[in-house]
Design an enzyme around this catalytic site. Sequence first.
Site, PDB file in Angstrom:
ATOM      1  N   GLY A  23      24.260  23.103  -8.803  1.00 54.56           N
ATOM      2  CA  GLY A  23      25.545  22.501  -8.511  1.00 54.56           C
ATOM      3  C   GLY A  23      25.947  22.645  -7.061  1.00 54.56           C
ATOM      4  O   GLY A  23      26.616  21.770  -6.496  1.00 54.56           O
ATOM      5  N   ASP A 136      27.142  34.713 -15.124  1.00 53.91           N
ATOM      6  CA  ASP A 136      26.503  33.433 -15.475  1.00 53.91           C
ATOM      7  C   ASP A 136      25.137  33.670 -16.117  1.00 53.91           C
ATOM      8  O   ASP A 136      24.158  33.006 -15.795  1.00 53.91           O
ATOM      9  CB  ASP A 136      26.358  32.563 -14.225  1.00 53.91           C
ATOM     10  CG  ASP A 136      26.076  31.096 -14.580  1.00 53.91           C
ATOM     11  OD1 ASP A 136      26.331  30.707 -15.740  1.00 53.91           O
ATOM     12  OD2 ASP A 136      25.607  30.351 -13.712  1.00 53.91           O
TER      13      ASP A 136
END
Length: 718
Positions: A23, A136
């Site tokens: 991202g 994450d």
Amino acid sequence: MILRPGTFLQDRYEILEQIGSGGMSDVYKALCHKLNRLVAIKVLKEEFSSDSNFVSKFKMEAQSAARLSHPNIVNIYDVVDEGDLHFIVMELIEGITLKNYIMKKGCLDIKEAIGIAMQVAQGIAAAHEQGIIHRDIKPQNIIIARDGKVKVADFGIARAASSQTMSATAVGSVHYISPEQARGGYSDVRSDIYSLGITLYEMVAGRVPFQGDNTVTVALAHLEAVITPPSYFNEMIPVALENIILKSTEKKPEYRYGNMYEVISDLRKALVNPNGDFVQNHTTVDDSQTIIIGKPELEQIRSGRKPQQEPPMKRASSGEEYGQNHQPSSNYDEQSGSGRKRRNHTDEDINPKIEKLLTAAGVVTAIIIVVILAVVFSKISGLFRSGSGEETVSTAAISTEETLSEKTVKMPDVSGLDSDTAEKKLKDNGDLYMKVSEYQFSDTVDKGDVISQDPVADKVVDKYSAVYVVISKGPEHVAIDLSKLGLETMDSASAKSLLESKGLVVNVEQKNSDTVTAGNVISYSPSEAKEGETVSLFSSSGPTLVNPVVVPNLEGQKQEVAVEMLADVGLVQGTVTEASSETVARGCVISQSALPGSQVESQTAVDFVVSTGNSQESKYKYLASINESFSLQNIIGPGSGSTQLTLKIQLRQSVDGQDSVKKLMDPVTLNGDQLLPVSFKNIEGAYGVTSGSVEIVNVDTGEVVNSYAITFVPVPQS
């Protein structure tokens, strides 16, 4: 900006190819010319390079992760700013992501999944010791190297666990995000434990627990939905591992493991004792204060009078009563909309009908509280021990009603149902799911039906609970109707062979018979028998003899010996014929006309057949050889060096239409990261058969894990 192959960074790192994109950044494979090693370079995307917040976040990631040095964490080598380029130089791992590995295998082997989870947990634990929370954890950020080493990568939203950043919102992948992250709340080491629990769930169940059409739906499921036990999707998951997953994925952080070392400890126990009950789950405690209703309040409730209003307490200006983040609600003037606060309601503003309803509700509430208190005190002090049977039944009914809730159901009775119907009934009653604990023989319950269940019927259990059932295999031994086998038309040898093939024990008895040919069956007893039971066969020895003698067994004897054995009992040699035989040596008796053990008249001639052997077999033998090696990782996969398999090697050939198996190597136990040598010289096969296969067999399961086709050639006997 995409970096092309051949581009140099810092006059040191040569870009070879792009290997990934995220991202915020692109990842390239590069060669460090200074140290002559391959590296991975993570470059911040161009659209974020001009944003000081993103750049700061990117550097913070690199600086925090660079402090970590652990075999299960991807190493950070360098952090560089070069003009508008901001990049991190990292260790290059040749391998596969755990996500792709799960997609290829579906569900991972239990021991393999535990081995991978332990390596991941060790890496995360090392980061936690340095005050770094990953935030994450997901299969996409876990890499399995070609040597089986598992490494955690991309501390992409990691932050130093300090007081300034502990409450910051960290958004990871929504399918693995913890409830506290989903609501933007407090995150700590237990948030990583939750994400690891979801990752372990996916490894053994082949899917994540919460799925939805959009990220909002999945995030809400993490906050509110009850997690379906993974064994619902894979019944091979043992109890201990399922309990570890369920504890790791509790909604409330305080109910999870306190740190990664506790997770590692229980994972090690699960390897040794997969069905152990050692996971310490939380105990729900009602810590709300008991409300005591005094006599004046009860009189006010009964009379319908409103209690005297207490003057409102002053709010602490610092917000101590509601907490630092509490925002008091305000009422606004509906007509002006000017934002001014409306006056508080007075007693006269209350609708009389609503007042009566509230009063009635108060009375009902008071009665319920009194009943509950009475039940509690009766259990403690024995107040109702002398009460009537009706009172006992009433109390039990109240207790049962209180036990049931939105998360519990009453266990249905599935005994006697076939397994499919039982499974559907459990699913329809509280999403309970069925697991077969064992199969048992039963003379009373039909095959495939439920013999018993645990928990028992009518017990109150949690929804989504596992129900362990025992399934009937039917009668262990089915009665055989001997009248349908046509034994009376057979000779006693054939009848004996047929009965023994059905698992019966046969006792042959001789009887004289003027009507049944000698050697044939006269009768049998009983008419029905189960496997393992004894059947008596009555064989005809022919008519009543004047000088009866017993026929000796000549099979396998040399011809001259056979003749002597006949003469010893008063019998003579009859017609002798010859025939080739693969099993009987040359010159020995293959068969005889009179049944061994039967009675015949003295001086009766007995015919027999003598073997001529196999002349070709004595001249040649068929040989083959093989020189191979087999890697156990082909069947176990990487990351399973602690897994052991017991294997054997055998030769399989088809001889005269029948399968023939010959042992080449005794069973041997090997680790999952070892090579198994498959090397044999001069393998001797069946005579005349030119093909076969060398098989590697898993001794525990009987499965052929690999085979090699080999060719045999005739070689003259030395």
